[in-house]
Design an enzyme around this catalytic site. Structure first.
Site, mmCIF file in Angstrom:
data_model
loop_
_atom_site.group_PDB
_atom_site.id
_atom_site.type_symbol
_atom_site.label_atom_id
_atom_site.label_comp_id
_atom_site.label_asym_id
_atom_site.label_seq_id
_atom_site.Cartn_x
_atom_site.Cartn_y
_atom_site.Cartn_z
ATOM 1 N N GLU A 31 -2.673 28.314 -10.343
ATOM 2 C CA GLU A 31 -3.843 28.355 -11.224
ATOM 3 C C GLU A 31 -3.663 27.711 -12.592
ATOM 4 O O GLU A 31 -3.708 28.409 -13.623
ATOM 5 C CB GLU A 31 -4.288 29.806 -11.408
ATOM 6 C CG GLU A 31 -4.686 30.466 -10.120
ATOM 7 C CD GLU A 31 -5.211 31.887 -10.323
ATOM 8 O OE1 GLU A 31 -5.058 32.416 -11.425
ATOM 9 O OE2 GLU A 31 -5.778 32.435 -9.375
ATOM 10 N N GLU A 57 -4.328 33.768 -2.384
ATOM 11 C CA GLU A 57 -4.622 35.064 -3.011
ATOM 12 C C GLU A 57 -6.043 35.490 -2.688
ATOM 13 O O GLU A 57 -6.963 34.667 -2.721
ATOM 14 C CB GLU A 57 -4.517 35.006 -4.547
ATOM 15 C CG GLU A 57 -3.121 34.911 -5.077
ATOM 16 C CD GLU A 57 -3.062 34.805 -6.596
ATOM 17 O OE1 GLU A 57 -3.989 35.294 -7.280
ATOM 18 O OE2 GLU A 57 -2.083 34.234 -7.098
HETATM 19 C C1 GCO Z 1 -4.384 35.135 -10.771
HETATM 20 C C2 GCO Z 1 -2.958 35.340 -10.692
HETATM 21 C C3 GCO Z 1 -2.527 36.748 -10.424
HETATM 22 C C4 GCO Z 1 -3.449 37.849 -10.852
HETATM 23 C C5 GCO Z 1 -4.549 38.095 -9.865
HETATM 24 C C6 GCO Z 1 -5.509 39.167 -10.284
HETATM 25 O O1 GCO Z 1 -4.970 34.808 -9.761
HETATM 26 O O2 GCO Z 1 -4.954 35.278 -11.851
HETATM 27 O O3 GCO Z 1 -2.468 34.516 -9.732
HETATM 28 O O4 GCO Z 1 -1.336 36.787 -11.107
HETATM 29 O O5 GCO Z 1 -2.744 39.018 -10.999
HETATM 30 O O6 GCO Z 1 -5.279 36.938 -9.671
HETATM 31 O O7 GCO Z 1 -6.155 38.818 -11.464
#
Ligand code: GCO
Length: 454
Positions: A163, A355
């Protein structure tokens, strides 16, 4: 409808969010270590200094993952644990930790997926200008080389950056994340360009030096849209909404994806950003667009879009009382079908959901268990929509739930619980939440049980 036979079921985490041991084993400070010390930077003054103490408890944690039946585990490497000064002398003890972790993961019959950068830049490099320094991409290449030299005889799955939009926007524009800077937009885009270059150089290093044939991916933040109805005009509008740059900020897809997957910055962005856009050479764009094997999608929520006047995309406000997670993020499972479909159409790159998950208000009930029906329902809805995307021809080969365990949620400290495994931070006890037991069934049936009431 069903998931492909070879579909991979996993869960994810990142170094600073779970490891703790922030000063142990020769680790240098990261920008997050220093940022957390700033008054008011993190909720209740918390930090990742101890976090889930995973650094000391990794064997038990991997044991729990085995219990859930995870087929893959995505975790990140802490750059300053490997290179305390960011470059130069490698910290053998730091690498040894990941070496043992990888062995443990394999012993549990789980495949490790390694993220190289999940935001914990070495503080020493920040002092040298961090991502603004024109050498930053070479620093990242050097770090990548050290990791690849140690782990690529076993690790095959690599993710370069997690990200970029988030660590750049929150870290360098709003100052809400480490390192807490507030740069003008032009400098921000230079940071972005350097980060993209770092991605490209890391891909080159992995391809050149990996012992086992690598599978390399990139996991930008997914800005997702879905159509208000299944009508052609709304679908067109939602697609257009996803791939248009409409403001001088980082929250878009194409500025961060087109360079990697198409070898160029998007025209509308170049036009809108004008003089703020970074200058670059063709050679740099070639470096950035090194072929990668998969496109990592971090999917949490999306915008509902309809065709307005003249077909123009119009974001539709959600109705009063719409489903929200504990973080107050809207629950929009349609993203897993439409968002992934739009990405597939545009980039034609095999997708991995790197994710997806939600924060929930979880606690240990009197019966000793953690009941999180919302998380089960959320995940079930998203996976059913994912199945729909696959049925529509989108190439998706893996799904990683965020997160394997509750952890340090950046500026929100330990306020948000995203895990399948509950962590009691007062004594580091772990409890498998109901969702973990349910996810075990999902994995065991390769998604078939999604069609049954849990
Ligand atoms: C993100 C990160 C994670 C976060 C998750 C929840 O996507 O921001 O990769 O580290 O913890 O997304 O916000």
């Amino acid at each position: 409808m069903s998931f492909p036979k070879q579909f991979v079921w996993g869960a994810a985490s990142s170094a600073y969010q779970i490891e703790g041991a922030s000063k142990e084993g020769g680790k240098g400070p990261s920008v997050w270590d220093t940022f957390c010390q700033k008054k008011g930077a993190v909720w209740n003054g918390q930090s990742g200094a101890v976090a889930c103490d995973h650094y000391h408890r990794y064997k038990d944690d991997v044991g729990l993952m085995r219990g859930i039946g995870l087929q893959a585990y995505r975790f990140s490497i802490s750059w300053p644990r490997v290179l305390p000064n960011g470059v130069g002398k490698v910290n053998a003890r730091g690498l040894a930790f990941y070496d043992k972790l990888v062995d443990e993961i394999f012993a549990a019959n789980i495949t490790p997926w390694v993220t190289l950068f999940h935001w914990d830049l070495p503080h020493a490099l920040h002092r040298r200008g961090g991502w603004l320094n024109p050498d930053s991409s070479d620093w990242f290449a050097e770090y990548t080389h050290a990791v690849v030299a140690k782990l690529s005889d076993r690790v095959q799955h690599w993710i370069t950056l997690n990200e970029p939009q988030v660590f750049i926007s929150l870290g360098y524009q709003d100052g809400r994340h480490a390192p807490g800077d507030k740069l003008p937009f032009k400098k921000l885009l230079q940071v972005g360009h350097n980060a993209l270059l770092a991605h490209g150089k890391a891909v080159q290093v992995i391809r050149k030096h990996a012992t086992l044939r690598p599978q390399i991916g990139y996991a930008p933040f997914a800005v997702l849209s879905y159509p208000a109805t299944d009508g052609a005009a709304d679908i067109r509008a939602a697609r257009q909404d996803m791939f248009t740059i409409s403001g001088k900020h980082c929250w878009n897809n194409t500025w961060w994806m087109d360079p990697v997957f198409k070898g160029r910055y998007p025209e509308d962005g170049l036009k809108l950003f004008g003089k703020d856009a970074p200058s670059f050479t063709q050679k740099e764009m070639e470096t950035i667009s090194q072929p990668v094997d998969f496109f990592g999608v971090n999917a949490y929520m999306g915008n509902k879009v309809r065709a307005g006047k003249g077909g123009k995309p119009e974001r539709v406000p959600l109705p009063v009382g719409h489903d929200l997670t504990a973080f107050r993020w809207p629950v929009t499972p349609e993203i897993m079908h439409w968002g992934l479909r739009f990405y597939w159409e545009r980039y034609r790159h095999p997708i991995v959901v790197t994710e997806n998950g939600m924060s929930n208000i979880d606690w240990v009930a009197l019966d000793g268990r953690v009941h999180d029906p919302q998380r089960i329902d959320f995940t079930r809805r998203h996976l059913l929509a994912l199945e729909r995307a696959i049925a529509a021809g989108v190439d998706v080969s893996a799904y990683f739930h965020w997160s394997v365990m509750d952890n340090f949620e950046w500026a929100d400290g330990y306020k948000e619980r995203f895990g399948l495994i509950y962590v009691d931070y007062s004594n580091q006890k772990r409890v498998l939440k109901d969702s973990a037991h349910w996810y075990k069934q999902v994995i065991a049936t390769n998604g078939k049980c999604l069609h049954k009431e849990p």
